[in-house]
Design a protein around this motif. Structure first.
Motif, PDB file in Angstrom:
ATOM      1  N   VAL A   5      -0.181  10.147  -6.729  1.00  0.00           N
ATOM      2  CA  VAL A   5      -0.641  11.323  -7.473  1.00  0.00           C
ATOM      3  C   VAL A   5       0.228  11.554  -8.706  1.00  0.00           C
ATOM      4  N   LEU A   6       1.540  11.407  -8.548  1.00  0.00           N
ATOM      5  CA  LEU A   6       2.465  11.671  -9.645  1.00  0.00           C
ATOM      6  C   LEU A   6       2.603  10.483 -10.592  1.00  0.00           C
ATOM      7  N   GLY A   7       2.131   9.304 -10.170  1.00  0.00           N
ATOM      8  CA  GLY A   7       2.323   8.106 -10.984  1.00  0.00           C
ATOM      9  C   GLY A   7       3.791   7.753 -11.118  1.00  0.00           C
ATOM     10  N   ARG A   8       4.512   7.919 -10.029  1.00  0.00           N
ATOM     11  CA  ARG A   8       5.965   7.769 -10.028  1.00  0.00           C
ATOM     12  C   ARG A   8       6.350   6.633  -9.081  1.00  0.00           C
ATOM     13  N   PRO A   9       7.408   5.874  -9.387  1.00  0.00           N
ATOM     14  CA  PRO A   9       7.862   4.843  -8.450  1.00  0.00           C
ATOM     15  C   PRO A   9       8.097   5.420  -7.059  1.00  0.00           C
ATOM     16  N   ALA A  10       7.698   4.676  -6.042  1.00  0.00           N
ATOM     17  CA  ALA A  10       7.778   5.171  -4.673  1.00  0.00           C
ATOM     18  C   ALA A  10       9.212   5.466  -4.249  1.00  0.00           C
ATOM     19  N   PHE A  11      10.157   4.629  -4.662  1.00  0.00           N
ATOM     20  CA  PHE A  11      11.534   4.846  -4.224  1.00  0.00           C
ATOM     21  C   PHE A  11      12.064   6.179  -4.733  1.00  0.00           C
ATOM     22  N   HIS A  12      11.716   6.560  -5.948  1.00  0.00           N
ATOM     23  CA  HIS A  12      12.144   7.854  -6.467  1.00  0.00           C
ATOM     24  C   HIS A  12      11.616   8.988  -5.586  1.00  0.00           C
ATOM     25  N   THR A  13      10.372   8.844  -5.158  1.00  0.00           N
ATOM     26  CA  THR A  13       9.786   9.860  -4.289  1.00  0.00           C
ATOM     27  C   THR A  13      10.471   9.880  -2.932  1.00  0.00           C
ATOM     28  N   LEU A  14      10.786   8.691  -2.390  1.00  0.00           N
ATOM     29  CA  LEU A  14      11.473   8.628  -1.105  1.00  0.00           C
ATOM     30  C   LEU A  14      12.828   9.327  -1.172  1.00  0.00           C
ATOM     31  N   VAL A  15      13.545   9.146  -2.268  1.00  0.00           N
ATOM     32  CA  VAL A  15      14.842   9.806  -2.441  1.00  0.00           C
ATOM     33  C   VAL A  15      14.661  11.315  -2.427  1.00  0.00           C
ATOM     34  N   PRO A  34       0.814  -1.220   0.000  1.00  0.00           N
ATOM     35  CA  PRO A  34       0.000   0.000   0.000  1.00  0.00           C
ATOM     36  C   PRO A  34       0.845   1.265   0.000  1.00  0.00           C
ATOM     37  N   HIS A  35       2.148   1.137   0.260  1.00  0.00           N
ATOM     38  CA  HIS A  35       3.036   2.298   0.280  1.00  0.00           C
ATOM     39  C   HIS A  35       3.606   2.626  -1.098  1.00  0.00           C
ATOM     40  N   THR A  36       3.262   1.843  -2.111  1.00  0.00           N
ATOM     41  CA  THR A  36       3.801   2.074  -3.447  1.00  0.00           C
ATOM     42  C   THR A  36       2.689   2.025  -4.491  1.00  0.00           C
ATOM     43  N   PRO A  37       2.806   2.788  -5.572  1.00  0.00           N
ATOM     44  CA  PRO A  37       1.833   2.659  -6.662  1.00  0.00           C
ATOM     45  C   PRO A  37       1.977   1.289  -7.316  1.00  0.00           C
ATOM     46  N   GLY A  38       0.853   0.702  -7.667  1.00  0.00           N
ATOM     47  CA  GLY A  38       0.894  -0.567  -8.373  1.00  0.00           C
ATOM     48  C   GLY A  38       1.283  -0.386  -9.821  1.00  0.00           C
TER      49      GLY A  38
END
Length: 257
Positions: free
Chosen positions: A199-209, A48-52
């Motif tokens: 919202v951004l449709g972006r991989p979660a790890f990229h957002t975490l960075v 649930p913490h990442t976009p599918g």
């Protein structure tokens, strides 16, 4: 297996080692997501913490929501959605493998990471997507550890990974990269990094960075959690009269506030 650095706590290897040795097929469930295994290898992961994969493909415009819905309807019951997308010409096989691998590692980061809770394995469970390109368990573990180490090197506080994010009063640097600015636009005190990724449709790890880099320069921080209200003290109901000592302690405590 490579040595893991201190602070990199992954899901206990004995369980995964056993599943690999048994060439197990099924779903490994934890609080922060699920790994799907086939013949002892990881074929998919969800959290649930990442976009599918659906969000990553449709938000970016690689597939329309209608095309994704059709694939689910036509091939979901047979666990062949990925194969349907390729065979029907809707998505190139190589591109799908890359997108799927990114989504798999994204979710596995949370499933195998710290605070994921106890694990439960359900044998024989298959995922509707079907196998795209199976990944060895030790490769997934290594990538999870590498990502954890990278994030820690950027900013050691993990609260920004899962808690709502708020802006600080520090003025923005005009040289802030575009990707970080895009993340910052959605920091509103209620959204988490996962929400922003969706919202951004972006991989979660990229957002975490990006979030940790913003935290490292003092622009973003995790929202403070409100303390839970405590129940008021109750006097003993069986007493035939007031407990004078208890009442005096309560009075002194209130006056000290």
């Amino acid at each position: 297996m490579p040595q893991r650095s201190p602070g990199t706590a992954l899901l206990g290897s004995p369980m995964l080692d056993r599943l690999v040795a048994e060439h197990a097929t099924g779903s490994l469930m934890r609080e922060r997501g699920t790994l799907y295994l086939a013949d002892g290898q990881v074929i998919h992961a969800e959290s649930p913490h990442t976009p599918g994969l659906d969000v990553l493909l449709t938000t970016g415009g690689a597939l329309s929501p209608e095309e994704w819905s059709e694939a689910l309807t036509q091939a979901g019951p047979q666990q062949r959605v990925a194969r349907f997308l390729v065979d029907s010409g809707r998505f190139p096989e190589g591109a799908l493998e890359l997108c799927h691998l990114g989504a798999l590692y994204d979710a596995a980061f949370f499933v195998l990471g710290q605070g994921g809770g106890p694990a439960r394995f359900r044998r024989g469970v298959a995922h509707w997507l079907g196998a795209v390109r199976p990944v060895p368990v030790d490769a997934v573990q290594r990538e999870t550890a590498r990502r954890r180490e990278l994030l820690t090197a950027i900013w050691p506080e993990e609260g920004t990974d899962t808690q709502p994010l708020v802006r600080t009063r520090l003025p923005l640097d005009t040289c802030l990269p575009r990707r970080q600015r895009a993340v910052l636009q959605h920091v509103d005190g209620t959204r988490t990094a996962a929400d922003i990724s969706h919202v951004l449709g972006r991989p979660a790890f990229h957002t975490l960075v990006d979030v940790r880099r913003l935290a490292a320069v003092g622009i973003v921080t995790a929202a403070r959690r409100r303390p839970r209200p405590t129940a008021p003290a109750r006097l003993p109901e069986t007493s035939t009269g007031p407990d004078v000592a208890l009442l005096r302690r309560i009075k002194n405590a209130l006056e000290a506030l």
